[in-house]
Design a protein around this motif. Sequence first.
Motif, PDB file in Angstrom:
ATOM      1  N   GLU A  62      59.009  17.243  31.788  1.00  0.00           N
ATOM      2  CA  GLU A  62      59.214  16.629  33.102  1.00  0.00           C
ATOM      3  C   GLU A  62      59.095  17.602  34.280  1.00  0.00           C
ATOM      4  N   ARG A  63      59.545  18.839  34.074  1.00  0.00           N
ATOM      5  CA  ARG A  63      59.413  19.821  35.157  1.00  0.00           C
ATOM      6  C   ARG A  63      57.941  20.156  35.395  1.00  0.00           C
ATOM      7  N   LEU A  64      57.192  20.309  34.310  1.00  0.00           N
ATOM      8  CA  LEU A  64      55.755  20.580  34.449  1.00  0.00           C
ATOM      9  C   LEU A  64      55.046  19.397  35.098  1.00  0.00           C
ATOM     10  N   GLU A  65      55.546  18.203  34.780  1.00  0.00           N
ATOM     11  CA  GLU A  65      55.006  16.984  35.362  1.00  0.00           C
ATOM     12  C   GLU A  65      55.213  16.983  36.878  1.00  0.00           C
ATOM     13  N   PHE A  66      56.415  17.373  37.299  1.00  0.00           N
ATOM     14  CA  PHE A  66      56.748  17.461  38.728  1.00  0.00           C
ATOM     15  C   PHE A  66      55.775  18.409  39.437  1.00  0.00           C
TER      16      PHE A  66
END
Lengths: 247, 247
Positions: A62-66
């Motif tokens: 999710e952080r990489l997605e952000f």
Amino acid sequence: MKTVRRFYNYFLHPEREFVRRLRRLLGFTPAYLNVFKLAFQHKSNNGDTAKEDKPYGGQNNERLEFLGDAVLGTIVAEYLYKKYPLGDEGFLTKMRSKIVKRNSLNTIGDNMGLDELLSTYNNVRIAKSMLGNAVEALVGAIYVERGYKKTTQFVVRQMLRNYVDIEHLETFDDNYKSQLLEHCQKNGSKVDYSVVKRFKQDKRDRFKVAVNVDGRRVAVGEDFNKKSAEQIASKRALVDMGIKVSR
Amino acid sequence: MKTVRRFYNYFLHPEREFVRRLRRLLGFTPAYLNVFKLAFQHKSNNGDTAKEDKPYGGQNNERLEFLGDAVLGTIVAEYLYKKYPLGDEGFLTKMRSKIVKRNSLNTIGDNMGLDELLSTYNNVRIAKSMLGNAVEALVGAIYVERGYKKTTQFVVRQMLRNYVDIEHLETFDDNYKSQLLEHCQKNGSKVDYSVVKRFKQDKRDRFKVAVNVDGRRVAVGEDFNKKSAEQIASKRALVDMGIKVSR
């Protein structure tokens, strides 16, 4: 140092099969393999295993997605800014949202074959909606390893040129709700939407929405979010009312 | 080539006063002065002059704003991604929107003194809302001239470190509407909003909104858009109900 890592990853790493698949997808051998593994780590996985078994302390993509979502948005913005020197802000904004919206990204991820990579690192069934997130996370991972310029090259060459039909998008209008509202407004008809059913499917909320024209139910649509269900219902209404040709 | 342009712009250009002011603001002398002039060209200006008098064929800063908005969003996303290695996606998203939202950008633009530069190239009164747009357009212009890395340096050093109090933002919650809703939900009260007046001011729509708790009007708020008027009304209601200390 990166070269040594790449050499090791490609020839000697226990997961070199995964590395080689990544290489075919990316056009380069990743040096920081963990970042790319993380990119394919969907949050639905975190619940299954004990804390100590979770990679990276229970992290998911999710952080990489952000990060990837932002980077991708900028790359597409710049691409359009250059491609359409006379396009105004409204046109550029619309074009961009057509390219980076959830559904388009899901399709791009599907065409890139990300489902195969996702299933390597997830024990759950791969839903189509996970593909778009994986596209964003992958862009985030490429950015972390290679920086802005190289990520731009990847996005433009591997994603936009291969899987996005820009010319088609220029004239394509997939906002069926606004098309229906516009049509009905012209004819003095009133449109409203109502949720006729709300239930759980695969542990997620699902909505069944009806569209009514002048109080008469014309069509229904169903999806995991209300907006999308309204779009589906509106599209059916447009076909049903003979305004749009189904295809 | 850029060096020659910079030298010329700084020492010999007829508008070298503007160039020098830009240099103080940016930390470098712009080579492509027209791009920076365009960044301060607000659209409200386009209507005043004949087509041939308009710079760049009637262009204004909106395209640069589109580009700068994306670039700024990515730079802030990366900054937060690195600053909070354990922050989850939700936290990062919230923090970013606190930094790049309209009001914050207006304040940043004000602190950077962009009003002075804007008034050089616009014959209209400088509204505060124009400042945030100018910030985005300026970031767009820097990006066009200097690329991603240098723009990141500028944004982090000149904007974030000088004018954004990140630590304060971590705990600061300025969504008064959601605070009010949460408080009332806990106490079993019902909240609703209604537009009590809609009128024109400076040729723009202005809204007066009332917030009612259990059917009783608690406060009103007024602004150029409904959402912001609701926030103002909610903040007053929170103070009035003794939940929030006014300051």
